[in-house]
Design a protein around this motif. Sequence first.
Motif, mmCIF file in Angstrom:
data_model
loop_
_atom_site.group_PDB
_atom_site.id
_atom_site.type_symbol
_atom_site.label_atom_id
_atom_site.label_comp_id
_atom_site.label_asym_id
_atom_site.label_seq_id
_atom_site.Cartn_x
_atom_site.Cartn_y
_atom_site.Cartn_z
ATOM 1 N N MET A 144 0.839 -1.176 0.000
ATOM 2 C CA MET A 144 0.000 0.000 0.000
ATOM 3 C C MET A 144 0.888 1.244 0.000
ATOM 4 O O MET A 144 1.827 1.344 0.777
ATOM 5 C CB MET A 144 -0.898 0.010 1.233
ATOM 6 N N LEU A 145 0.565 2.187 -0.906
ATOM 7 C CA LEU A 145 1.300 3.442 -0.987
ATOM 8 C C LEU A 145 0.451 4.575 -0.441
ATOM 9 O O LEU A 145 -0.740 4.657 -0.731
ATOM 10 C CB LEU A 145 1.655 3.755 -2.444
ATOM 11 N N ASN A 146 1.058 5.427 0.358
ATOM 12 C CA ASN A 146 0.352 6.605 0.829
ATOM 13 C C ASN A 146 0.305 7.637 -0.290
ATOM 14 O O ASN A 146 1.303 7.839 -0.985
ATOM 15 C CB ASN A 146 1.056 7.202 2.054
ATOM 16 N N PRO A 147 -0.839 8.304 -0.465
ATOM 17 C CA PRO A 147 -0.940 9.298 -1.534
ATOM 18 C C PRO A 147 -0.138 10.557 -1.191
ATOM 19 O O PRO A 147 -0.140 11.016 -0.050
ATOM 20 C CB PRO A 147 -2.432 9.602 -1.594
ATOM 21 N N THR A 148 0.546 11.078 -2.188
ATOM 22 C CA THR A 148 1.324 12.301 -2.041
ATOM 23 C C THR A 148 0.971 13.237 -3.192
ATOM 24 O O THR A 148 1.068 12.836 -4.361
ATOM 25 C CB THR A 148 2.839 12.003 -2.076
ATOM 26 N N VAL A 149 0.553 14.454 -2.871
ATOM 27 C CA VAL A 149 0.189 15.414 -3.910
ATOM 28 C C VAL A 149 1.403 15.682 -4.796
ATOM 29 O O VAL A 149 2.508 15.898 -4.318
ATOM 30 C CB VAL A 149 -0.323 16.736 -3.290
ATOM 31 N N GLY A 150 1.182 15.618 -6.106
ATOM 32 C CA GLY A 150 2.245 15.845 -7.074
ATOM 33 C C GLY A 150 2.944 14.583 -7.521
ATOM 34 O O GLY A 150 3.735 14.613 -8.457
ATOM 35 N N SER A 151 2.656 13.463 -6.863
ATOM 36 C CA SER A 151 3.289 12.193 -7.237
ATOM 37 C C SER A 151 2.445 11.462 -8.265
ATOM 38 O O SER A 151 1.222 11.584 -8.285
ATOM 39 C CB SER A 151 3.472 11.300 -6.013
ATOM 40 N N TRP A 152 3.120 10.698 -9.098
ATOM 41 C CA TRP A 152 2.464 9.905 -10.144
ATOM 42 C C TRP A 152 2.429 8.441 -9.730
ATOM 43 O O TRP A 152 3.360 7.938 -9.108
ATOM 44 C CB TRP A 152 3.223 10.054 -11.464
ATOM 45 N N TYR A 153 1.328 7.778 -10.111
ATOM 46 C CA TYR A 153 1.124 6.366 -9.781
ATOM 47 C C TYR A 153 0.584 5.645 -11.002
ATOM 48 O O TYR A 153 -0.061 6.240 -11.859
ATOM 49 C CB TYR A 153 0.121 6.222 -8.626
ATOM 50 N N ARG A 154 0.839 4.346 -11.046
ATOM 51 C CA ARG A 154 0.275 3.485 -12.087
ATOM 52 C C ARG A 154 -0.575 2.431 -11.393
ATOM 53 O O ARG A 154 -0.127 1.777 -10.463
ATOM 54 C CB ARG A 154 1.363 2.822 -12.913
ATOM 55 N N ASP A 155 -1.820 2.300 -11.870
ATOM 56 C CA ASP A 155 -2.705 1.253 -11.377
ATOM 57 C C ASP A 155 -2.259 -0.040 -12.046
ATOM 58 O O ASP A 155 -2.305 -0.168 -13.274
ATOM 59 C CB ASP A 155 -4.157 1.582 -11.729
ATOM 60 N N ILE A 156 -1.800 -0.998 -11.262
ATOM 61 C CA ILE A 156 -1.259 -2.246 -11.802
ATOM 62 C C ILE A 156 -2.329 -3.031 -12.559
ATOM 63 O O ILE A 156 -2.048 -3.638 -13.591
ATOM 64 C CB ILE A 156 -0.631 -3.104 -10.676
ATOM 65 N N GLU A 157 -3.564 -3.011 -12.078
ATOM 66 C CA GLU A 157 -4.640 -3.777 -12.723
ATOM 67 C C GLU A 157 -5.034 -3.204 -14.076
ATOM 68 O O GLU A 157 -5.252 -3.943 -15.025
ATOM 69 C CB GLU A 157 -5.864 -3.835 -11.810
ATOM 70 N N THR A 158 -5.150 -1.868 -14.176
ATOM 71 C CA THR A 158 -5.623 -1.257 -15.421
ATOM 72 C C THR A 158 -4.498 -0.684 -16.272
ATOM 73 O O THR A 158 -4.690 -0.424 -17.454
ATOM 74 C CB THR A 158 -6.617 -0.114 -15.122
ATOM 75 N N GLY A 159 -3.337 -0.455 -15.663
ATOM 76 C CA GLY A 159 -2.220 0.141 -16.384
ATOM 77 C C GLY A 159 -2.327 1.653 -16.524
ATOM 78 O O GLY A 159 -1.475 2.277 -17.143
ATOM 79 N N GLU A 160 -3.379 2.247 -15.953
ATOM 80 C CA GLU A 160 -3.576 3.688 -16.094
ATOM 81 C C GLU A 160 -2.598 4.462 -15.219
ATOM 82 O O GLU A 160 -2.288 4.070 -14.101
ATOM 83 C CB GLU A 160 -4.999 4.072 -15.732
ATOM 84 N N LEU A 161 -2.145 5.586 -15.771
ATOM 85 C CA LEU A 161 -1.199 6.455 -15.098
ATOM 86 C C LEU A 161 -1.932 7.709 -14.653
ATOM 87 O O LEU A 161 -2.719 8.278 -15.407
ATOM 88 C CB LEU A 161 -0.080 6.815 -16.074
#
Length: 103
Positions: free
Chosen positions: A1-18
């Motif tokens: 689990m990653l804590n959300p950080t404003v300005g940070s980018w994430y990729r959803d592993i299931e959908t591949g969306e950035l």
Amino acid sequence: MLNPTVGSWYRDIETGELFEVVALDEAARTVETQFLDGEVTEYDLEVWRMLQLQRAAAPEDWRTPFELDDEDGLDPDLPYHPEEWSNPLSTIEPDTMLGVEDS
């Protein structure tokens, strides 16, 4: 689990969306994200914790859908310096001033 950080980018592993985290509301316990196509989504913190995410680097062309260029990032409160100081038109004062009306 990653804590959300404003300005940070994430990729959803299931959908591949950035996407980028653009806001956190700790009182409402929500995370607001924005996808590359400009779509904004809000997650409850409990839902965020269930997502399978990995941190990602910001894509090179992430500003393209928003039609931003380098000048959009300039601070409007900074002084403006014309490229050519010797231009005679830059010394002409306007007859009227915006926001000021004669009574």
